[in-house]
Scaffold this active site. Structure first.
Site, PDB file in Angstrom:
ATOM      1  N   ASP A  11      40.224 -10.352 -13.863  1.00  0.00           N
ATOM      2  CA  ASP A  11      41.596  -9.902 -14.058  1.00  0.00           C
ATOM      3  C   ASP A  11      41.611  -8.413 -13.650  1.00  0.00           C
ATOM      4  OD1 ASP A  11      44.259  -9.838 -15.274  1.00  0.00           O
ATOM      5  OD2 ASP A  11      43.302  -8.655 -16.838  1.00  0.00           O
ATOM      6  N   LEU A  12      42.753  -7.882 -13.327  1.00  0.00           N
ATOM      7  CA  LEU A  12      42.806  -6.469 -12.904  1.00  0.00           C
ATOM      8  C   LEU A  12      43.250  -5.541 -14.046  1.00  0.00           C
ATOM      9  CD1 LEU A  12      42.648  -4.300 -10.692  1.00  0.00           C
ATOM     10  CD2 LEU A  12      45.016  -4.864 -10.087  1.00  0.00           C
ATOM     11  N   ASP A  13      44.514  -5.687 -14.472  1.00  0.00           N
ATOM     12  CA  ASP A  13      45.072  -4.794 -15.501  1.00  0.00           C
ATOM     13  C   ASP A  13      44.348  -5.012 -16.828  1.00  0.00           C
ATOM     14  OD1 ASP A  13      47.025  -3.767 -13.811  1.00  0.00           O
ATOM     15  OD2 ASP A  13      48.478  -5.307 -14.320  1.00  0.00           O
ATOM     16  N   THR A  19      45.475  -0.198 -16.761  1.00  0.00           N
ATOM     17  CA  THR A  19      46.895  -0.080 -16.431  1.00  0.00           C
ATOM     18  C   THR A  19      47.785  -0.678 -17.513  1.00  0.00           C
ATOM     19  OG1 THR A  19      46.397  -1.932 -15.023  1.00  0.00           O
ATOM     20  CG2 THR A  19      46.910   0.130 -13.922  1.00  0.00           C
ATOM     21  N   LYS A  47      50.536  -8.479 -22.212  1.00  0.00           N
ATOM     22  CA  LYS A  47      49.395  -8.467 -21.288  1.00  0.00           C
ATOM     23  C   LYS A  47      49.245  -9.807 -20.582  1.00  0.00           C
ATOM     24  CE  LYS A  47      46.693  -5.060 -23.862  1.00  0.00           C
ATOM     25  NZ  LYS A  47      45.491  -4.821 -24.690  1.00  0.00           N
ATOM     26  N   GLY A  48      49.046  -9.737 -19.268  1.00  0.00           N
ATOM     27  CA  GLY A  48      48.731 -10.940 -18.499  1.00  0.00           C
ATOM     28  C   GLY A  48      49.930 -11.780 -18.113  1.00  0.00           C
ATOM     29  N   ARG A  51      56.004 -10.325 -14.712  1.00  0.00           N
ATOM     30  CA  ARG A  51      56.991  -9.265 -14.932  1.00  0.00           C
ATOM     31  C   ARG A  51      58.254  -9.818 -15.614  1.00  0.00           C
ATOM     32  NH1 ARG A  51      58.449  -6.001  -9.663  1.00  0.00           N
ATOM     33  NH2 ARG A  51      56.164  -6.014  -9.601  1.00  0.00           N
ATOM     34  N   SER A 116      44.965 -11.677 -10.524  1.00  0.00           N
ATOM     35  CA  SER A 116      45.890 -10.862 -11.320  1.00  0.00           C
ATOM     36  C   SER A 116      47.313 -11.391 -11.215  1.00  0.00           C
ATOM     37  CB  SER A 116      45.857  -9.418 -10.792  1.00  0.00           C
ATOM     38  OG  SER A 116      46.898  -8.658 -11.363  1.00  0.00           O
ATOM     39  N   ALA A 117      48.047 -11.274 -12.314  1.00  0.00           N
ATOM     40  CA  ALA A 117      49.468 -11.642 -12.303  1.00  0.00           C
ATOM     41  C   ALA A 117      50.320 -10.573 -11.617  1.00  0.00           C
ATOM     42  CB  ALA A 117      49.951 -11.819 -13.740  1.00  0.00           C
ATOM     43  N   SER A 118      49.727  -9.408 -11.358  1.00  0.00           N
ATOM     44  CA  SER A 118      50.523  -8.269 -10.898  1.00  0.00           C
ATOM     45  C   SER A 118      50.860  -8.312  -9.407  1.00  0.00           C
ATOM     46  CB  SER A 118      49.774  -6.969 -11.200  1.00  0.00           C
ATOM     47  OG  SER A 118      50.503  -5.875 -10.685  1.00  0.00           O
ATOM     48  N   ASN A 120      51.725  -5.643  -8.059  1.00  0.00           N
ATOM     49  CA  ASN A 120      51.276  -4.300  -7.646  1.00  0.00           C
ATOM     50  C   ASN A 120      49.764  -4.217  -7.449  1.00  0.00           C
ATOM     51  OD1 ASN A 120      53.842  -2.758  -7.801  1.00  0.00           O
ATOM     52  ND2 ASN A 120      53.776  -3.395  -9.940  1.00  0.00           N
ATOM     53  N   LYS A 147      50.135 -16.890 -15.554  1.00  0.00           N
ATOM     54  CA  LYS A 147      49.229 -17.191 -16.665  1.00  0.00           C
ATOM     55  C   LYS A 147      50.101 -17.458 -17.906  1.00  0.00           C
ATOM     56  CE  LYS A 147      45.972 -13.789 -14.760  1.00  0.00           C
ATOM     57  NZ  LYS A 147      45.342 -12.446 -14.929  1.00  0.00           N
ATOM     58  N   GLU A 171      38.639 -11.448 -18.642  1.00  0.00           N
ATOM     59  CA  GLU A 171      40.080 -11.310 -18.970  1.00  0.00           C
ATOM     60  C   GLU A 171      40.295 -10.493 -20.240  1.00  0.00           C
ATOM     61  OE1 GLU A 171      43.250 -11.701 -18.836  1.00  0.00           O
ATOM     62  OE2 GLU A 171      43.595 -12.834 -17.033  1.00  0.00           O
ATOM     63  N   ASP A 172      41.377  -9.706 -20.271  1.00  0.00           N
ATOM     64  CA  ASP A 172      41.702  -8.948 -21.488  1.00  0.00           C
ATOM     65  C   ASP A 172      42.873  -9.559 -22.244  1.00  0.00           C
ATOM     66  OD1 ASP A 172      43.684  -8.203 -19.560  1.00  0.00           O
ATOM     67  OD2 ASP A 172      44.178  -6.469 -20.805  1.00  0.00           O
TER      68      ASP A 172
END
Ligand code: B16
Ligand code: MG
Length: 214
Positions: A11-13, A19, A47-48, A51, A116-118, A120, A147, A171-172
C-alpha cells in the site's frame, strides 16, 4: 509462510509514506469550510477507502446532504488542499526501513508492487523519488473497485506474474487488509495491532524489520 513468495505488494499512503496525515488535514480543512470539525479519531475510517467514499463519510459526520455536482466540487476542493501538502514532499518522507526492504526484495529476485487506492500515487512516487524501486504500480486511476474489494491487489499480482496465494501485502488500513485477505494473500498490518486485527502479522513499521519474519 510455508510457500515460496513470488511478490511483495505495498500500500502507499501510510505504509511507504505518511500521507495519511495530509489526507486527514485536507479533509479537516474541507469540513471546517463547511462549518464543522473532524476529530483525529475519525481518521482511521478514512484510510484506504476511495476519495468519494471518504467524502461521503466526512459529509455524514457534518450531517450535510449534497447532490452529485456538489459532491464532485467538495472532492475537488479536498484534493486541492491535499495537493498543496504533497507537492512539498521529498525523499526525506519515505518511512524508515522502506528502502532497505525494497532493496532486500530485489536481491532475493522477487517482484515488488504498489497497490494504492490513491489517484495521486504517481505524483507521490515521483516526488519522493522511489518509483524505480517498484516493478509494478496499480493505483486508483486503474482499479475501478475500491478497497475492501480485492481488485487492486489482484491486478498487482497479475502484473507481477505472481500467484495471489504466494503474495505478501503490507497495509495500514482495515479496508486494505480485508481486500488483501479476500485476494487470498498473506497480510502484514503496518501500525497498531489493536486496530489491524485482520492481519496475519502486525509490525509497527519497517525499521529493523526482516523479511525472514514472514
Ligand atoms: P486520492 P492507499 C488511499 O491510499 C488513502 O489511504 C485514502 O485515505 C484515500 O482516500 C485514497 O487513497 C484515495 O486517495 O484522493 O489521493 O485518490 O492507502 O490505498 O495508498
Ligand atoms: Mg494506506
Amino acid at each position: 509462510m510455508s510457500v515460496t513468495i513470488e511478490g511483495y505488494i505495498f500500500d502507499l499512503d501510510g505504509v511507504v509514506v505518511d500521507t495519511a496525515k495530509y489526507h486527514f488535514l485536507a479533509w479537516k480543512k474541507l469540513a471546517n469550510s463547511l462549518g464543522f470539525d473532524l476529530a483525529e479519531a475519525f481518521n482511521e475510517g478514512l484510510k484506504g477507502v476511495s476519495r468519494m467514499a471518504a467524502l461521503d463519510l466526512v459529509l455524514s459526520i457534518g450531517g450535510i446532504a449534497a447532490d452529485s455536482g456538489e459532491r464532485q466540487a467538495y472532492a475537488d476542493s479536498k484534493n486541492g488542499y491535499y495537493l498543496e501538502y504533497i507537492s512539498a514532499m521529498s525523499r526525506d518522507e519515505i518511512l524508515p526501513g522502506v528502502v532497505e526492504i525494497l532493496e532486500d526484495i530485489k536481491e532475493r529476485g522477487c517482484g515488488s508492487a504498489i497497490a494504492s487506492a490513491s489517484k495521486n500515487a504517481p505524483l507521490i512516487l515521483e516526488s519522493i523519488g522511489i518509483r524505480t524501486l517498484f516493478d509494478v504500480v496499480v493505483d486508483g486511476n486503474r482499479a475501478d473497485r475500491a478497497k475492501p474489494d480485492p481488485e487492486v491487489f489482484l491486478l498487482a499480482a497479475g502484473d507481477l506474474g505472481a500467484d495471489p496465494g504466494r503474495c505478501v501485502v503490507f497495509e495500514d488500513a482495515v479496508a486494505g487488509l480485508e481486500g488483501a485477505a479476500r485476494a487470498g494473500m498473506y497480510c502484514v498490518g503496518v501500525g497498531n495491532p489493536r486496530v489491524l486485527t485482520g492481519a496475519d502479522l502486525v509490525i509497527p513499521d519497517f525499521a529493523g524489520f526482516s523479511l525472514r519474519r514472514i
